[in-house]
Design a protein around this motif. Sequence first.
Motif, PDB file in Angstrom:
ATOM      1  N   ASP A  17       0.536  -0.973   0.459  1.00 34.84           N
ATOM      2  CA  ASP A  17      -0.030  -0.116  -0.238  1.00 34.84           C
ATOM      3  C   ASP A  17       1.302   1.271  -0.372  1.00 34.84           C
ATOM      4  N   PHE A  18       0.568   2.221  -1.048  1.00 31.68           N
ATOM      5  CA  PHE A  18       1.309   2.857  -1.084  1.00 31.68           C
ATOM      6  C   PHE A  18       0.226   4.401  -1.252  1.00 31.68           C
ATOM      7  N   CYS A  19      -0.156   4.908   0.311  1.00 34.01           N
ATOM      8  CA  CYS A  19      -0.572   6.245   0.204  1.00 34.01           C
ATOM      9  C   CYS A  19      -0.302   7.704   0.614  1.00 34.01           C
ATOM     10  N   GLN A  20       1.087   7.333   0.831  1.00 30.59           N
ATOM     11  CA  GLN A  20       1.817   8.346   1.176  1.00 30.59           C
ATOM     12  C   GLN A  20       2.323   8.548  -0.555  1.00 30.59           C
ATOM     13  N   LEU A  21       2.846  10.380  -0.613  1.00 27.59           N
ATOM     14  CA  LEU A  21       3.878  10.425  -1.755  1.00 27.59           C
ATOM     15  C   LEU A  21       4.754  10.649  -0.984  1.00 27.59           C
ATOM     16  N   VAL A  22       5.888   9.450  -1.993  1.00 23.53           N
ATOM     17  CA  VAL A  22       6.825   9.329  -1.555  1.00 23.53           C
ATOM     18  C   VAL A  22       8.298   9.819  -2.685  1.00 23.53           C
ATOM     19  N   ASN A  39       9.693  22.183   4.367  1.00 26.84           N
ATOM     20  CA  ASN A  39       8.726  23.697   3.425  1.00 26.84           C
ATOM     21  C   ASN A  39       7.746  22.684   2.710  1.00 26.84           C
ATOM     22  N   LEU A  40       8.070  22.054   1.686  1.00 28.21           N
ATOM     23  CA  LEU A  40       7.368  21.809   1.034  1.00 28.21           C
ATOM     24  C   LEU A  40       6.493  20.256   1.764  1.00 28.21           C
ATOM     25  N   VAL A  41       6.369  19.718   2.378  1.00 33.84           N
ATOM     26  CA  VAL A  41       6.258  18.673   3.059  1.00 33.84           C
ATOM     27  C   VAL A  41       5.084  19.499   3.748  1.00 33.84           C
ATOM     28  N   LEU A  42       5.312  20.246   4.653  1.00 37.79           N
ATOM     29  CA  LEU A  42       4.409  21.381   5.140  1.00 37.79           C
ATOM     30  C   LEU A  42       3.879  21.730   4.030  1.00 37.79           C
ATOM     31  N   GLY A  43       3.322  22.796   3.634  1.00 41.41           N
ATOM     32  CA  GLY A  43       2.769  22.422   1.849  1.00 41.41           C
ATOM     33  C   GLY A  43       1.889  21.494   1.596  1.00 41.41           C
ATOM     34  N   LEU A  44       2.282  20.226   1.535  1.00 39.24           N
ATOM     35  CA  LEU A  44       1.461  19.240   1.068  1.00 39.24           C
ATOM     36  C   LEU A  44       1.041  18.740   3.058  1.00 39.24           C
ATOM     37  N   ARG A  45       1.412  19.022   4.021  1.00 38.55           N
ATOM     38  CA  ARG A  45      -0.157  18.622   4.627  1.00 38.55           C
ATOM     39  C   ARG A  45      -0.963  19.596   5.022  1.00 38.55           C
ATOM     40  N   ARG A  46      -0.485  21.336   4.722  1.00 41.79           N
ATOM     41  CA  ARG A  46      -1.738  22.024   4.499  1.00 41.79           C
ATOM     42  C   ARG A  46      -2.615  22.134   3.132  1.00 41.79           C
ATOM     43  N   ALA A  47      -2.117  21.543   2.278  1.00 45.10           N
ATOM     44  CA  ALA A  47      -3.373  21.030   1.058  1.00 45.10           C
ATOM     45  C   ALA A  47      -4.355  19.894   1.651  1.00 45.10           C
ATOM     46  N   THR A  48      -3.302  18.636   2.228  1.00 44.88           N
ATOM     47  CA  THR A  48      -4.158  17.959   2.951  1.00 44.88           C
ATOM     48  C   THR A  48      -5.423  18.311   3.187  1.00 44.88           C
ATOM     49  N   GLY A  49      -5.205  18.792   4.630  1.00 45.31           N
ATOM     50  CA  GLY A  49      -5.958  19.558   5.144  1.00 45.31           C
ATOM     51  C   GLY A  49      -6.988  19.875   5.226  1.00 45.31           C
ATOM     52  N   VAL A  50      -7.124  20.828   3.767  1.00 47.23           N
ATOM     53  CA  VAL A  50      -7.991  21.411   2.807  1.00 47.23           C
ATOM     54  C   VAL A  50      -8.978  20.397   3.006  1.00 47.23           C
ATOM     55  N   ILE A  51      -7.801  19.892   1.811  1.00 46.57           N
ATOM     56  CA  ILE A  51      -8.803  18.471   0.560  1.00 46.57           C
ATOM     57  C   ILE A  51      -9.523  17.477   1.894  1.00 46.57           C
ATOM     58  N   ALA A  89      -7.953   8.823   0.425  1.00 47.02           N
ATOM     59  CA  ALA A  89      -6.489   8.036   0.793  1.00 47.02           C
ATOM     60  C   ALA A  89      -5.591   9.699   0.811  1.00 47.02           C
ATOM     61  N   PHE A  90      -5.660  10.637   0.572  1.00 46.21           N
ATOM     62  CA  PHE A  90      -4.695  11.390   1.265  1.00 46.21           C
ATOM     63  C   PHE A  90      -4.783  12.052   2.724  1.00 46.21           C
ATOM     64  N   PRO A  91      -3.620  10.688   3.347  1.00 51.47           N
ATOM     65  CA  PRO A  91      -3.154  10.757   4.475  1.00 51.47           C
ATOM     66  C   PRO A  91      -2.476  12.482   5.031  1.00 51.47           C
ATOM     67  N   ASN A  92      -2.948  12.449   6.199  1.00 52.29           N
ATOM     68  CA  ASN A  92      -2.411  14.045   6.882  1.00 52.29           C
ATOM     69  C   ASN A  92      -1.398  13.811   7.598  1.00 52.29           C
ATOM     70  N   ASP A  93      -1.092  12.816   7.727  1.00 51.26           N
ATOM     71  CA  ASP A  93       0.989  12.241   8.148  1.00 51.26           C
ATOM     72  C   ASP A  93       1.841  11.256   7.339  1.00 51.26           C
ATOM     73  N   GLN A  94       2.821  12.329   6.409  1.00 49.63           N
ATOM     74  CA  GLN A  94       3.255  11.759   5.423  1.00 49.63           C
ATOM     75  C   GLN A  94       4.441  10.880   6.017  1.00 49.63           C
ATOM     76  N   SER A  95       4.370  10.546   6.954  1.00 52.12           N
ATOM     77  CA  SER A  95       5.405   9.317   7.579  1.00 52.12           C
ATOM     78  C   SER A  95       4.775   8.648   7.306  1.00 52.12           C
ATOM     79  N   MET A  96       6.705   7.446   7.247  1.00 50.03           N
ATOM     80  CA  MET A  96       6.395   6.121   7.475  1.00 50.03           C
ATOM     81  C   MET A  96       6.453   5.143   8.220  1.00 50.03           C
ATOM     82  N   SER A  97       6.533   4.041   9.048  1.00 52.58           N
ATOM     83  CA  SER A  97       7.404   3.767   9.834  1.00 52.58           C
ATOM     84  C   SER A  97       8.520   2.817   8.773  1.00 52.58           C
TER      85      SER A  97
END
Length: 134
Positions: A17-22, A39-51, A89-97
């Motif tokens: 499963d690849f729900c994160q943008l790599v 900054n890019l990751v924070l921007g993606l997080r903000r955009a996901t929040g809007v979604i 499918a857009f996750p708020n958290d882009q981190s992966m274990s």
Amino acid sequence: GMKEAAFFSLKEWGVPDFCQLVLMTTPDRFAEMKDAFRNLVLGLRRATGVIHQQPELARSYYYDHVKKDEQNEETQSIIEATFVATLPAFPNDQSMSEQYYDNLMAWLVETGQVEEEKAFEIKPNVYWTNEVAL
């Protein structure tokens, strides 16, 4: 196999499963541009929040981008199905274990995409990092 194009889960076909943008780069470039990547990751997080918080606004932006109103009925139907299928499918958290990437490497070995003897010469946590996602 499938006879018609359709939406399906990659997991059904054995693909992890690849729900994160790599995002990929080299170690040198990562060190050089770490602030920009953060900054890019924070921007993606903000955009996901809007979604997630304003899905109709996101739908409007997407439809404008793909010019949905200018498409034929079949294409409009595909555009709508794509939006509906991917919105959750857009996750708020882009981190992966680390475990996820260990499992991904095992899958790459199992499917013959990486040679087993090469697979763990470098630990996955060396080239997969959550450093700018946290």
